[in-house]
Motif scaffolding. Structure first.
Motif, PDB file in Angstrom:
ATOM      1  N   SER A  15      16.487  80.738  17.699  1.00  0.00           N
ATOM      2  CA  SER A  15      17.075  80.161  16.487  1.00  0.00           C
ATOM      3  C   SER A  15      17.060  81.161  15.337  1.00  0.00           C
ATOM      4  N   ASN A  16      16.010  81.959  15.250  1.00  0.00           N
ATOM      5  CA  ASN A  16      15.986  83.000  14.221  1.00  0.00           C
ATOM      6  C   ASN A  16      17.102  84.020  14.447  1.00  0.00           C
ATOM      7  N   PHE A  17      17.375  84.333  15.722  1.00  0.00           N
ATOM      8  CA  PHE A  17      18.423  85.312  16.011  1.00  0.00           C
ATOM      9  C   PHE A  17      19.804  84.741  15.710  1.00  0.00           C
ATOM     10  N   ILE A  18      20.009  83.464  15.973  1.00  0.00           N
ATOM     11  CA  ILE A  18      21.291  82.843  15.622  1.00  0.00           C
ATOM     12  C   ILE A  18      21.506  82.882  14.116  1.00  0.00           C
ATOM     13  N   HIS A  19      20.492  82.561  13.342  1.00  0.00           N
ATOM     14  CA  HIS A  19      20.596  82.666  11.883  1.00  0.00           C
ATOM     15  C   HIS A  19      20.940  84.103  11.473  1.00  0.00           C
ATOM     16  N   TYR A  20      20.287  85.042  12.115  1.00  0.00           N
ATOM     17  CA  TYR A  20      20.515  86.462  11.808  1.00  0.00           C
ATOM     18  C   TYR A  20      21.972  86.845  12.073  1.00  0.00           C
ATOM     19  N   LEU A  21      22.495  86.465  13.239  1.00  0.00           N
ATOM     20  CA  LEU A  21      23.865  86.831  13.599  1.00  0.00           C
ATOM     21  C   LEU A  21      24.887  86.242  12.641  1.00  0.00           C
ATOM     22  N   LEU A  22      24.767  84.938  12.368  1.00  0.00           N
ATOM     23  CA  LEU A  22      25.761  84.276  11.536  1.00  0.00           C
ATOM     24  C   LEU A  22      25.707  84.756  10.088  1.00  0.00           C
ATOM     25  N   LYS A  23      24.532  85.200   9.658  1.00  0.00           N
ATOM     26  CA  LYS A  23      24.418  85.736   8.298  1.00  0.00           C
ATOM     27  C   LYS A  23      24.994  87.145   8.210  1.00  0.00           C
ATOM     28  N   THR A  37      13.868  71.248  25.918  1.00  0.00           N
ATOM     29  CA  THR A  37      12.546  70.841  26.382  1.00  0.00           C
ATOM     30  C   THR A  37      11.640  70.760  25.149  1.00  0.00           C
ATOM     31  N   TYR A  38      10.338  70.565  25.341  1.00  0.00           N
ATOM     32  CA  TYR A  38       9.468  70.235  24.214  1.00  0.00           C
ATOM     33  C   TYR A  38       9.507  71.252  23.074  1.00  0.00           C
ATOM     34  N   ALA A  39       9.723  72.537  23.380  1.00  0.00           N
ATOM     35  CA  ALA A  39       9.703  73.563  22.335  1.00  0.00           C
ATOM     36  C   ALA A  39      11.085  73.855  21.756  1.00  0.00           C
ATOM     37  N   GLY A  40      12.127  73.242  22.302  1.00  0.00           N
ATOM     38  CA  GLY A  40      13.464  73.395  21.751  1.00  0.00           C
ATOM     39  C   GLY A  40      13.698  72.336  20.684  1.00  0.00           C
ATOM     40  N   ASN A  41      14.171  72.753  19.523  1.00  0.00           N
ATOM     41  CA  ASN A  41      14.234  71.836  18.391  1.00  0.00           C
ATOM     42  C   ASN A  41      15.497  72.102  17.580  1.00  0.00           C
ATOM     43  N   LEU A  42      16.437  71.170  17.607  1.00  0.00           N
ATOM     44  CA  LEU A  42      17.672  71.356  16.849  1.00  0.00           C
ATOM     45  C   LEU A  42      17.443  71.344  15.343  1.00  0.00           C
ATOM     46  N   ALA A  43      16.270  70.861  14.904  1.00  0.00           N
ATOM     47  CA  ALA A  43      15.942  70.931  13.483  1.00  0.00           C
ATOM     48  C   ALA A  43      15.836  72.373  13.006  1.00  0.00           C
ATOM     49  N   ASN A  44      15.669  73.308  13.940  1.00  0.00           N
ATOM     50  CA  ASN A  44      15.648  74.738  13.579  1.00  0.00           C
ATOM     51  C   ASN A  44      17.005  75.215  13.077  1.00  0.00           C
ATOM     52  N   LEU A  45      18.068  74.430  13.360  1.00  0.00           N
ATOM     53  CA  LEU A  45      19.436  74.903  13.137  1.00  0.00           C
ATOM     54  C   LEU A  45      20.276  73.939  12.299  1.00  0.00           C
ATOM     55  N   THR A  46      19.644  73.019  11.601  1.00  0.00           N
ATOM     56  CA  THR A  46      20.401  72.020  10.853  1.00  0.00           C
ATOM     57  C   THR A  46      21.287  72.640   9.770  1.00  0.00           C
ATOM     58  N   ASP A  47      20.853  73.765   9.217  1.00  0.00           N
ATOM     59  CA  ASP A  47      21.625  74.366   8.122  1.00  0.00           C
ATOM     60  C   ASP A  47      22.913  75.026   8.593  1.00  0.00           C
ATOM     61  N   ILE A  48      23.047  75.266   9.917  1.00  0.00           N
ATOM     62  CA  ILE A  48      24.268  75.924  10.400  1.00  0.00           C
ATOM     63  C   ILE A  48      25.025  75.069  11.422  1.00  0.00           C
ATOM     64  N   GLU A  49      24.582  73.821  11.635  1.00  0.00           N
ATOM     65  CA  GLU A  49      25.186  73.022  12.700  1.00  0.00           C
ATOM     66  C   GLU A  49      26.657  72.702  12.441  1.00  0.00           C
ATOM     67  N   LYS A  50      27.114  72.765  11.183  1.00  0.00           N
ATOM     68  CA  LYS A  50      28.516  72.496  10.872  1.00  0.00           C
ATOM     69  C   LYS A  50      29.334  73.770  10.691  1.00  0.00           C
TER      70      LYS A  50
END
Length: 323
Positions: A15-23, A37-50
């Motif tokens: 998720s940090n790398f996705i933020h890095y790429l899009l920025k 799975t338990y450690a995957g969390n879409l809340a990590n990406l709410t700011d870019i989901e749209k």
């Protein structure tokens, strides 16, 4: 326009790398494939989901037909494989899922990639594949692989499949092996977020054995910069170590956190040591420094301060995970 398939993109480093790429890149497209799975969390990406450049697909990397459809539909250029089970303790109790995800899942991705016009396959590995070091010395890219846990064994096996696909089929692959990452969005089972969140909740701070095990620490955004360089400048088939040049014992880490949070040292609790617990990891990163000009920019002092501040500001993110 570069088109990425990021596997495990709802996890910590992904998720940090996705933020890095899009920025950094306005002209990129990112497809995030994650099983959640338990450690995957879409809340990590709410700011870019749209963001129109971003798409999330829930699915398993072992589903080769699904992977093939994603590659073809989105005309993917680059696969970055973060998808992994990564907690050593869990691998000791139940190793099967580590083989399924880390080894078989990587092979599934490679088989799909071989059938497309992929520009780059980047495998995200770990310093743990080299095994434990003594008090001196560093692991280089030529060091033998001597994994000590089912987790690191599954990652070493995956690395060998990646290298095999480069040698046999000419797939343009790279492997990165980084030291312990830390920073925002890290699941609170790992050392730094566990100690920070437990300290904030007034809970015990469990340390394995005597607490003298040594790890090299790398701020996650420095790792993202390194991955970006490897994707765009890394030589075909090469392996790159990515170290933070910041070695600390577990005791030192916990005491630094206690000092910064004003917590109580009586919260420290030494617990039975992990089976096969490696004493020390340390990477020689001179290759990526010489070939790609990379080096860590964020000191451990700065990175730890930023990380603690993030967890202080984001209790609504981590409190549900602790439950």
């Amino acid at each position: 326009m570069e088109r990425y398939l990021i596997t495990g993109g709802a996890g910590f480093i992904g998720s940090n790398f996705i933020h890095y790429l899009l920025k950094k890149y306005q002209n990129c497209v990112v497809v995030n494939l994650d099983l959640l799975t338990y450690a995957g969390n879409l809340a990590n990406l709410t700011d870019i989901e749209k963001d129109l450049r971003y798409e999330f697909v829930r699915g398993d990397i072992n589903d080769q037909d699904l992977v093939q459809r994603i590659l073809e539909k989105n005309r993917i250029d680059i696969i970055v494989n973060f998808a992994a089970e990564s907690h050593v303790d869990r691998s000791i109790v139940g190793p099967d899922i580590f083989f399924e995800t880390n080894t078989r899942g990587t092979l599934s991705l490679l088989k799909a990639a071989k059938n497309t016009k992929l520009r780059k396959f980047l495998q995200i590995s770990t310093d743990e594949v080299y095994g434990s070091l003594g008090t001196n010395g560093y692991s280089t890219e030529q060091s033998p692989l001597l994994p000590s846990s089912p987790y690191s064994a599954s990652k070493a096996a995956a690395d060998m499949f990646v290298h095999g696909y480069y040698r046999t089929y000419g797939l343009d692959t790279n492997i990165t092996r980084s030291s312990n990452n830390y920073g925002p969005y890290q699941f609170p089972e790992k050392l730094i977020p566990l100690m920070v969140t437990n300290a904030l909740q007034g809970k015990k701070l469990p340390i394995y054995g005597t607490g003298q095990n040594i790890r090299d620490w790398l701020y996650v955004k420095d790792n993202c910069r390194a991955l970006d360089l490897v994707i765009h400048q890394g030589k075909k088939g090469e392996i790159y170590n990515i170290g933070g040049n910041s070695e600390h014992t577990n005791n030192e880490i916990v005491h630094l956190i206690i000092d910064k949070l004003g917590a109580n040292e009586e919260q420290i609790e030494y617990v039975t040591d992990r089976l096969g617990h490696d004493q020390r990891y340390a990477l020689d990163s001179s290759k990526i420094a010489a070939e790609l000009g990379w080096g860590p920019q964020i000191s451990f002092e700065q990175g730890l301060k930023r990380t603690i501040e993030w967890y202080l500001k984001n209790q609504l993110w981590w409190e549900p995970l602790k439950k």
